[in-house]
Design an enzyme around this catalytic site. Structure first.
Site: not given
Ligand SMILES: Cc1ncc(COP(=O)(O)O)c(C=O)c1O
Length: 396
Positions: A324, A237
């Site tokens: 990181c 949707t």
């Protein structure tokens, strides 16, 4: 003072985008696949957004597929091009070493499944050479994916030249234009772009919505199976409020682009001048051929992460040249690609200013960065070794 200087990470939603979104959530909450008028109104809003977005990049509305953002658009473009290549027995891909991970990781996956990949160098200036690109094309090349502008160092790529080369050799050309849409003029037809990815939150729209342009005639592969939304090219949707808000944000960004870019360029150059006064520092990427709001500096003898923490304490939002991954700090692949060594790449700072940046804020940034770099160097063992001649300086 507060300064938001991380617009390459995300931008604040514009008033126009928020208004379009709330109006849609309030008054247009029907499912566009429904038959009643509330649903049809939602469908009309989606189609009108599609027309507006297509117009901005000189595409046709049917060439626009709405996605959940830039990463999905990149994945779908690359899968589409790879499947077309495979069906013709062409299994060679060309990209650059400093693409966003949404492109690099998707291409790495293809490499594991049998495709061969050329990762073009981007040189010290952070710009792909069209000549090297042309030399890399072989009979086996199925597609080229080169970003329009880099997200870390802001360098703008020669997209029109690359598009012309790809067209000449009959190779599909995809560009990740996530950092460029809303900030640079784009014309998919005159620039010979076959596929283009964009993301609303980089031009003052909401997060979690973007689009993929696919030139008509290219057979699209699906990433998400399900309903027949987006003419069967992307099930699910529609994010009606997100799509409508994205179109409102884009229209506004494009309307103000020239004026905003002129202002940001002036402040960017002022910041570059101010930060260049720091000894043993360097601007990363070409000084002029870069996005109007982007500057990225490396400072020898310090860690970028520490600068960020101290800048945050002063109310300045920025980002660094490290990411990181698996619990460790890895230097940015972009900075390594332009030839920065690990230590120098770690001591990097990206500032991406927006159109509302003021000269006072720029002075505040310069003063604070200067003080913080001096403070961090005062207890850095690396800096001490450099000062004592036990290590050689890398940056002038
Ligand atoms: C160049 C580039 N490509 C792709 C993406 C991913 O976009 P999104 O966050 O919408 O998935 C980003 C986001 O930082 C980007 O800068």
């Amino acid at each position: 003072m507060k300064v938001y200087a991380d617009n390459a990470a995300t931008t604040k939603m514009s008033k126009a985008a928020i208004e379009a979104m709330t109006d849609c959530l309030d008054n247009c909450y029907g499912n566009p696949s429904g038959f009643y008028s509330l649903a049809q109104r939602a469908k009309e809003r989606v189609e009108s957004a599609r027309r507006e977005i297509a117009e901005v990049i000189n595409a046709e509305p049917r060439e626009i597929i709405f996605t959940s953002g830039g990463s999905e658009a990149d994945n779908q473009a690359i899968l589409t091009a790879a499947n077309i290549g495979k069906s013709k027995g062409k299994m060679h891909i060309i990209t650059s070493a400093f693409e966003h991970h949404a492109v690099l990781h998707t291409i790495k996956k293809l490499e594991k499944s049998g495709f061969s990949v050329t990762y073009l160098p981007v040189h010290e200036n952070g710009i792909v050479s069209p000549e090297e690109l042309e030399q890399a094309i072989t009979e086996q090349t199925c597609f080229v994916s080169i970003m329009s502008a880099n997200n870390e160092i802001g360098t703008i790529q020669p997209i029109s030249e690359i598009g012309a080369i790809c067209k000449k050799h009959g190779v599909i050309f995809h560009t990740d234009a996530v950092q460029a849409v809303g900030h640079l003029n784009i014309d998919v037809k005159s620039q010979n772009i076959d596929m283009l990815s964009a993301s609303a939150h980089k031009f003052h729209g909401p997060k979690g919505v973007g689009f993929l342009y696919v030139r008509k005639g290219i057979r699209v592969s699906t990433l998400i199976e399900g309903g027949a939304q987006e003419k069967g090219k992307r099930a699910g949707t529609e994010n009606v409020a997100g799509i409508v808000s994205m179109a409102a944000a884009l229209k506004e960004s494009v309307k103000n682009m020239e004026k905003d870019n002129a202002h940001m360029r002036e402040i960017r150059d002022y910041l570059i001048k101010g930060l260049s006064e720091i000894e043993h520092s360097a601007l990363n990427g070409d000084a002029k051929c870069r996005l109007a709001g982007n500057l990225n500096f490396s400072f020898e003898g310090i860690e970028g992460e520490s600068i960020l923490i101290l800048l945050d304490q002063k109310g300045i939002c920025a980002s660094s040249g490290s990411a990181c991954t698996s619990g460790a700090l890895d230097p940015s692949h972009v900075l390594l690609a332009i030839g920065r060594v690990h230590d120098v790449a770690h001591g990097s700072l990206r500032l991406t200013v927006g159109e509302d940046i003021t000269k006072e804020q720029a002075d505040y940034i310069i003063d604070n960065v200067k003080n913080i770099v001096a403070h961090l160097r005062s207890f850095s063992p690396v800096w001490r070794d450099l000062k004592e001649g036990k290590r050689q300086y890398i940056l002038p």
